[in-house]
Design an enzyme around this catalytic site. Sequence first.
Site, PDB file in Angstrom:
ATOM      1  CB  CYS A 245      -0.941  -0.034   1.190  1.00  0.00           C
ATOM      2  SG  CYS A 245      -2.010  -1.462   1.076  1.00  0.00           S
TER       3      CYS A 245
ATOM      4  CE1 TYR B 274      24.168  -4.850  -0.847  1.00  0.00           C
ATOM      5  CE2 TYR B 274      24.775  -4.785  -3.175  1.00  0.00           C
ATOM      6  CZ  TYR B 274      25.128  -4.745  -1.847  1.00  0.00           C
ATOM      7  OH  TYR B 274      26.443  -4.606  -1.502  1.00  0.00           O
TER       8      TYR B 274
HETATM    9  N1  LLP Z   1      32.525  -3.256   1.419  1.00  0.00           N
HETATM   10  C1  LLP Z   1      31.856  -2.372   2.184  1.00  0.00           C
HETATM   11  C2  LLP Z   1      32.528  -1.802   3.359  1.00  0.00           C
HETATM   12  C3  LLP Z   1      30.541  -2.006   1.856  1.00  0.00           C
HETATM   13  O1  LLP Z   1      29.899  -1.129   2.616  1.00  0.00           O
HETATM   14  C4  LLP Z   1      29.926  -2.570   0.707  1.00  0.00           C
HETATM   15  C5  LLP Z   1      28.564  -2.203   0.328  1.00  0.00           C
HETATM   16  C6  LLP Z   1      30.665  -3.502  -0.057  1.00  0.00           C
HETATM   17  C7  LLP Z   1      31.963  -3.816   0.324  1.00  0.00           C
HETATM   18  C8  LLP Z   1      30.099  -4.178  -1.271  1.00  0.00           C
HETATM   19  O2  LLP Z   1      29.737  -3.305  -2.282  1.00  0.00           O
HETATM   20  P1  LLP Z   1      29.273  -3.916  -3.693  1.00  0.00           P
HETATM   21  O3  LLP Z   1      30.456  -4.614  -4.309  1.00  0.00           O
HETATM   22  O4  LLP Z   1      28.163  -4.865  -3.448  1.00  0.00           O
HETATM   23  O5  LLP Z   1      28.816  -2.725  -4.456  1.00  0.00           O
HETATM   24  N2  LLP Z   1      21.771  -1.648  -1.224  1.00  0.00           N
HETATM   25  C9  LLP Z   1      22.515  -1.010  -2.282  1.00  0.00           C
HETATM   26  C10 LLP Z   1      23.991  -1.266  -2.158  1.00  0.00           C
HETATM   27  C11 LLP Z   1      24.549  -0.868  -0.814  1.00  0.00           C
HETATM   28  C12 LLP Z   1      26.009  -1.203  -0.669  1.00  0.00           C
HETATM   29  C13 LLP Z   1      26.478  -1.005   0.724  1.00  0.00           C
HETATM   30  N3  LLP Z   1      27.852  -1.357   0.951  1.00  0.00           N
HETATM   31  C14 LLP Z   1      21.951  -1.447  -3.630  1.00  0.00           C
HETATM   32  O6  LLP Z   1      21.018  -2.225  -3.664  1.00  0.00           O
HETATM   33  O7  LLP Z   1      22.403  -0.961  -4.665  1.00  0.00           O
END
Ligand code: LLP
Length: 434
Positions: free
Chosen positions: A342, A371
Site C-alpha cells: 500500500c 541486494y
Molecule cells: N565493502 C563495504 C565496506 C561495503 O559497505 C559494501 C557495500 C561492499 C563492500 C560491497 O559493495 P558492492 O560490491 O556490493 O557494491 N543496497 C545497495 C547497495 C549498498 C552497498 C552497501 N555497501 C543497492 O542495492 O544498490
Amino acid sequence: MLTYRRGRLFIDGVGAWRLAERFGTPLYAYSKKAILESFGRFEAAFSLRPTTICYAMKANSNRAVCALLAGRGAGAEVVSGGELLRALEAGFAPGRIVFSGVGKTDAEMALAIERAILAVNVESMEELEALEGVARRLGRRAPVSVRLNPDVDAGTHAHVSTGLAETKFGVEKAQAMAMFVKAMRSPHLKVLGIHCHIGSQIATVGPYKKAARAVAGLVRDLEGKGVALEFVDLGGGMGVAYGQGKGLGLGELSREFARVLAPWPEARLIVEPGRSLTAGAGVLLTRVLYRKQTTKRRFIVVDAGMNDLLRPALYGAVHPIWPERRRGGKGAAPADVVGPICESADFLGKDVRLPGCRRGDVLALLKAGAYGFSMSSQYNSRPRAAEVIVDGDDAVLARRRETLDDLVAAERGDQERKRSPAPRDCAGRSDLVE
Ligand code: LLP
C-alpha cells in the site's frame, strides 16, 4: 544463464515455470554456475598480486550462496555480528573475514576477537578505544585495520556513495594516522591493514584510482614510522550492467591497483565485491495477479512487492523484466509492474512492454541476486520469499518461504526467546537480540 527454449524461459537447465510451480512465487532463484563463474572472473582478473576476495555478504547472505563462495576459497566482508555468525556457519575461514561498519557494539567486537577473524575495520577513534577495551577485558589482542575516508566522489547514487568527507564512513587522513599511532602503542591492538570503500555500483576506474592513491599515501607515511602493513583492503563497489550500459572492467581495475601498490609487493590486496559476484546470478520470479488500466496508465499487478525487491523504490533502480512465456503480438502498450504493497513507491518496473501478458503469467526480474532478498522485509505483514539454487537441471531449496506463523511467532513471548543464542560480550551481555 537465462535462455528461451521454444518460447519458455530457462534458468540454466530448469524451466522458470517449473520453479514457480514447485516452490511458489515470489521466488528468488540463483544459478550456482553463474555465481561460480563470476567468482572465477574475479580470481582471474585479480591474479596480478596476492589477493583475497572477501565477498560482501550484505549483497546476498543466503547460507547456500555463501557456502559456494567459501568453498572456492573466498573470504567474507561482514558488517554485523549476525553476518559474522552467518559467515562462520557458511564455512568462511575466520582468517579471511574482515568486519566493517561505523557502529559495532562491544558484543560484536568480542565475537570478532574470540573467533579470531582477520581484522576489524575500525571507523572512528572512539570505536578504536572501545575495541581496545574489549580486547583488554578478554585478555587478547584485537586485529585492526583503519578505514580511510579519502574524500573521493564515486560518481554513483548518493545513497550508496561512501567515500566523500561528508559521509559517515571511515576517517580522514590525519585522524587515520592518529588511530594507527594509538593502535601501534597498545598491547591490546595489532595493526594489520588499511581499509577503504568509496561506494557501490561504481562504473569507472577513475574514482578507485584516486582512492587507491590516497591509501598508498598513508601506507607510505606509515612506512616512515616503521610500520609495514600486512594487507591493503580497497573495498568493493564494482558496478554491474543492469539494463543498458557496461559493468566495471575488472582487468583494468586490477591493473590499476597493481600499479599503485607496486612499491609494496609483500602486502596482500583485499577486495570486497558483493553485487558483482551475485547480482547477475539471480532472478526474482513473480506471478501476474491482475491487469488494470486507468485513464492515465496501465498497470500489471504482481505478487512481489517492494518488500521483496526494494531497489526500484529506494534507488529508482531498473531491473529488466522478462516474461517466462514469450507471447506473440507487437506493440504492447507500456505498463507499470507494481506490487500489492500500500504505497505508490511500490513498483518493480516502469513503462515495461510485455506483449500478451495475462493473469497467472510468471515474470522474471533480472539481476536480482544482490541486494534483493537481503534487503527484503515483512512490510505489510508479508512473509518473505523462498530462495532456491539452480544446479544444472536441478533446483534445491536454499531458504523456505516464511509462513504466516513466522510473522507472529516472535511476538508470542516466552518460548521464542530460548531459540536465539546470541553472542555475548565479555560481561555476558548481549545486545544482538532482545
Ligand atoms: N565493502 C563495504 C565496506 C561495503 O559497505 C559494501 C557495500 C561492499 C563492500 C560491497 O559493495 P558492492 O560490491 O556490493 O557494491 N543496497 C545497495 C547497495 C549498498 C552497498 C552497501 N555497501 C543497492 O542495492 O544498490
